[in-house]
Motif scaffolding. Structure first.
Motif, PDB file in Angstrom:
ATOM      1  N   LEU A 271       0.824  -1.201   0.000  1.00 40.32           N
ATOM      2  CA  LEU A 271       0.000   0.000   0.000  1.00 40.32           C
ATOM      3  C   LEU A 271       0.863   1.258   0.000  1.00 40.32           C
ATOM      4  O   LEU A 271       0.485   2.273  -0.584  1.00 40.32           O
ATOM      5  N   VAL A 272       2.016   1.200   0.634  1.00 38.10           N
ATOM      6  CA  VAL A 272       2.960   2.321   0.595  1.00 38.10           C
ATOM      7  C   VAL A 272       3.381   2.587  -0.840  1.00 38.10           C
ATOM      8  O   VAL A 272       3.379   3.728  -1.321  1.00 38.10           O
ATOM      9  N   GLU A 273       3.735   1.534  -1.541  1.00 36.64           N
ATOM     10  CA  GLU A 273       4.165   1.678  -2.931  1.00 36.64           C
ATOM     11  C   GLU A 273       3.025   2.184  -3.813  1.00 36.64           C
ATOM     12  O   GLU A 273       3.246   2.987  -4.736  1.00 36.64           O
ATOM     13  N   GLU A 274       1.823   1.707  -3.538  1.00 32.59           N
ATOM     14  CA  GLU A 274       0.662   2.141  -4.318  1.00 32.59           C
ATOM     15  C   GLU A 274       0.461   3.648  -4.205  1.00 32.59           C
ATOM     16  O   GLU A 274       0.297   4.353  -5.208  1.00 32.59           O
ATOM     17  N   VAL A 275       0.475   4.158  -2.993  1.00 30.26           N
ATOM     18  CA  VAL A 275       0.260   5.584  -2.781  1.00 30.26           C
ATOM     19  C   VAL A 275       1.397   6.400  -3.381  1.00 30.26           C
ATOM     20  O   VAL A 275       1.174   7.420  -4.045  1.00 30.26           O
ATOM     21  N   ARG A 276       2.627   5.970  -3.152  1.00 27.63           N
ATOM     22  CA  ARG A 276       3.777   6.740  -3.622  1.00 27.63           C
ATOM     23  C   ARG A 276       3.900   6.752  -5.135  1.00 27.63           C
ATOM     24  O   ARG A 276       4.416   7.713  -5.712  1.00 27.63           O
ATOM     25  N   SER A 277       3.407   5.706  -5.795  1.00 33.70           N
ATOM     26  CA  SER A 277       3.454   5.690  -7.261  1.00 33.70           C
ATOM     27  C   SER A 277       2.328   6.535  -7.864  1.00 33.70           C
ATOM     28  O   SER A 277       2.501   7.150  -8.921  1.00 33.70           O
ATOM     29  N   GLN A 278       1.182   6.593  -7.191  1.00 38.17           N
ATOM     30  CA  GLN A 278       0.050   7.338  -7.723  1.00 38.17           C
ATOM     31  C   GLN A 278       0.134   8.840  -7.430  1.00 38.17           C
ATOM     32  O   GLN A 278      -0.369   9.661  -8.199  1.00 38.17           O
ATOM     33  N   ILE A 279       0.756   9.176  -6.308  1.00 37.28           N
ATOM     34  CA  ILE A 279       0.955  10.594  -5.958  1.00 37.28           C
ATOM     35  C   ILE A 279       2.453  10.757  -5.705  1.00 37.28           C
ATOM     36  O   ILE A 279       2.907  10.704  -4.560  1.00 37.28           O
ATOM     37  N   PRO A 280       3.249  10.970  -6.777  1.00 36.28           N
ATOM     38  CA  PRO A 280       4.713  10.856  -6.684  1.00 36.28           C
ATOM     39  C   PRO A 280       5.410  12.115  -6.159  1.00 36.28           C
ATOM     40  O   PRO A 280       6.278  12.699  -6.826  1.00 36.28           O
ATOM     41  N   ILE A 281       5.077  12.513  -4.943  1.00 36.66           N
ATOM     42  CA  ILE A 281       5.641  13.758  -4.421  1.00 36.66           C
ATOM     43  C   ILE A 281       7.145  13.669  -4.192  1.00 36.66           C
ATOM     44  O   ILE A 281       7.833  14.702  -4.173  1.00 36.66           O
ATOM     45  N   ARG A 282       7.678  12.459  -4.032  1.00 34.57           N
ATOM     46  CA  ARG A 282       9.103  12.335  -3.768  1.00 34.57           C
ATOM     47  C   ARG A 282       9.970  12.840  -4.910  1.00 34.57           C
ATOM     48  O   ARG A 282      11.034  13.402  -4.683  1.00 34.57           O
ATOM     49  N   VAL A 283       9.530  12.621  -6.127  1.00 35.33           N
ATOM     50  CA  VAL A 283      10.304  13.078  -7.276  1.00 35.33           C
ATOM     51  C   VAL A 283       9.861  14.461  -7.745  1.00 35.33           C
ATOM     52  O   VAL A 283      10.396  14.982  -8.727  1.00 35.33           O
ATOM     53  N   GLN A 284       8.883  15.033  -7.041  1.00 32.90           N
ATOM     54  CA  GLN A 284       8.387  16.355  -7.432  1.00 32.90           C
ATOM     55  C   GLN A 284       8.822  17.461  -6.474  1.00 32.90           C
ATOM     56  O   GLN A 284       8.607  18.634  -6.759  1.00 32.90           O
ATOM     57  N   ARG A 285       9.424  17.092  -5.349  1.00 29.71           N
ATOM     58  CA  ARG A 285       9.891  18.112  -4.416  1.00 29.71           C
ATOM     59  C   ARG A 285      11.000  18.937  -5.062  1.00 29.71           C
ATOM     60  O   ARG A 285      11.861  18.415  -5.753  1.00 29.71           O
ATOM     61  N   ARG A 286      10.993  20.239  -4.800  1.00 25.64           N
ATOM     62  CA  ARG A 286      11.972  21.147  -5.395  1.00 25.64           C
ATOM     63  C   ARG A 286      13.187  21.272  -4.481  1.00 25.64           C
ATOM     64  O   ARG A 286      13.417  22.286  -3.832  1.00 25.64           O
ATOM     65  N   THR A 287      13.968  20.194  -4.446  1.00 22.41           N
ATOM     66  CA  THR A 287      15.134  20.208  -3.566  1.00 22.41           C
ATOM     67  C   THR A 287      16.259  21.091  -4.099  1.00 22.41           C
ATOM     68  O   THR A 287      17.281  21.253  -3.434  1.00 22.41           O
ATOM     69  N   ASP A 288      16.062  21.665  -5.291  1.00 17.60           N
ATOM     70  CA  ASP A 288      16.993  22.699  -5.749  1.00 17.60           C
ATOM     71  C   ASP A 288      16.712  24.026  -5.037  1.00 17.60           C
ATOM     72  O   ASP A 288      17.545  24.931  -5.036  1.00 17.60           O
ATOM     73  N   ILE A 289      15.531  24.112  -4.402  1.00 13.89           N
ATOM     74  CA  ILE A 289      15.123  25.331  -3.699  1.00 13.89           C
ATOM     75  C   ILE A 289      15.063  25.103  -2.189  1.00 13.89           C
ATOM     76  O   ILE A 289      15.437  25.970  -1.398  1.00 13.89           O
ATOM     77  N   TYR A 290      14.580  23.929  -1.765  1.00 10.18           N
ATOM     78  CA  TYR A 290      14.454  23.620  -0.335  1.00 10.18           C
ATOM     79  C   TYR A 290      14.781  22.158  -0.124  1.00 10.18           C
ATOM     80  O   TYR A 290      14.697  21.340  -1.039  1.00 10.18           O
ATOM     81  N   ASP A 291      15.174  21.823   1.101  1.00 10.76           N
ATOM     82  CA  ASP A 291      15.474  20.438   1.421  1.00 10.76           C
ATOM     83  C   ASP A 291      15.486  20.246   2.927  1.00 10.76           C
ATOM     84  O   ASP A 291      15.592  21.211   3.694  1.00 10.76           O
TER      85      ASP A 291
END
Length: 296
Positions: A271-291
């Protein structure tokens, strides 16, 4: 092509192996805690074995399960880790039952310092993790509650995770739940479940206990378990109770009331993988601006 700056993604989430099944049965024990330390520990050991009989593979106890919660009790009930009597009892119970035990918390003595400490024991009785509460509960709500753990306790300084059957689990304690940076770092390290032994009070419990559990689950897209002692209205510090389990969609899977009880539930990492694949915020975070970074 320039690479975008994003959070590291745990290798588990790149590809789902064929026939991938990652689930286990968890038991969250909401037990009564009184002034008799030996009686408290014996009750906890009994609940561990009962949970095993019901099929539990991982058992979690509440905050301060072997002592009353309060600054005036920490010195009296404190013991060394892992040589103290409570730790020896947890190790023996984990080995006899063949389950992983997240040992709630106990007052730990280390030299002249006292800590609020969670120990984790594997199915052979070996100590696999020790976490000292990092954020001390110092609050002042006028006409409601004033509490200052720092008068007695020292703060830990290490984020703690452990592996259970290939699943990474993070540990926090009570007030730690309010600090999203801590939960985010544990999620970045690959955690699929965060367990917080905690004892929110009758002021903050109704307002924030469930809210914060669901927020952390939603923010980090993982399972969150909060494990409280049962409510004792005669105690100096009255716990809210309401032990609960929240899934990665931020849905409350189960929640107790104020009385002693146990949540038995299946934790499915798929279920963790299901949520993370459907709402992919991990690869959408702007770590070039914040982290959020881990200062080691």
């Amino acid at each position: 092509m320039c690479e975008s700056a994003t959070d590291a993604v745990h290798p588990r989430f790149f590809r789902k192996p064929e026939h991938y099944v990652r689930a286990f049965k968890i038991a969250l024990i909401q037990m009564s805690v009184g002034p008799d330390k030996a009686k408290n520990v014996a009750a906890a050991i009994s609940e561990i074995h009962k949970a095993k009989e019901k099929g539990a593979q991982l058992v979690a106890l509440p905050e301060c399960f072997n002592s009353p919660y309060g600054t005036k009790y920490f010195e009296e009930y404190a013991e060394e880790v892992p040589s103290g009597s409570t730790c020896r009892a947890l190790s023996r119970a984990a080995a006899e039952a063949g389950v992983c035990v997240v040992g709630g918390t106990l007052p730990e003595r280390c030299g002249h310092a006292l800590y609020n400490t969670c120990t984790v024991w594997d199915g052979s009785g070996a100590l696999v993790a020790t976490y000292r509460k990092m954020h001390l509960f110092d609050i002042d709500i006028p006409n409601k509650i004033t509490f200052k753990e720092s008068e007695v306790l020292s703060a830990g300084d290490q984020i703690t995770t452990f592996d259970y059957q290939g699943i990474k689990i993070g540990i926090g304690i009570c007030y730690d739940l309010r600090f999203i940076e801590m939960s985010h770092l544990m999620a970045k390290q690959g955690c699929s479940l965060l367990i917080y032994p905690g004892a929110f009070n009758m002021t903050t419990g109704p307002k924030h206990w469930e809210l914060l559990a669901r927020a952390r689950a939603n923010d980090e897209q993982l399972w969150v378990a909060l494990v409280s002692p049962a409510r004792d209205t005669t105690a100096g510090y009255v716990a809210w109770g309401h032990t609960l389990l929240v899934d990665p969609w931020a849905t409350v899977v189960d929640q107790l009331g104020e009385a002693p009880g146990t949540i038995m539930a299946d934790v499915d990492v798929n279920l963790v993988e299901e949520v993370r694949s459907q709402i992919p915020i991990r690869v959408q975070r702007r770590t070039d601006i914040y982290d959020t970074v881990h200062k080691k």
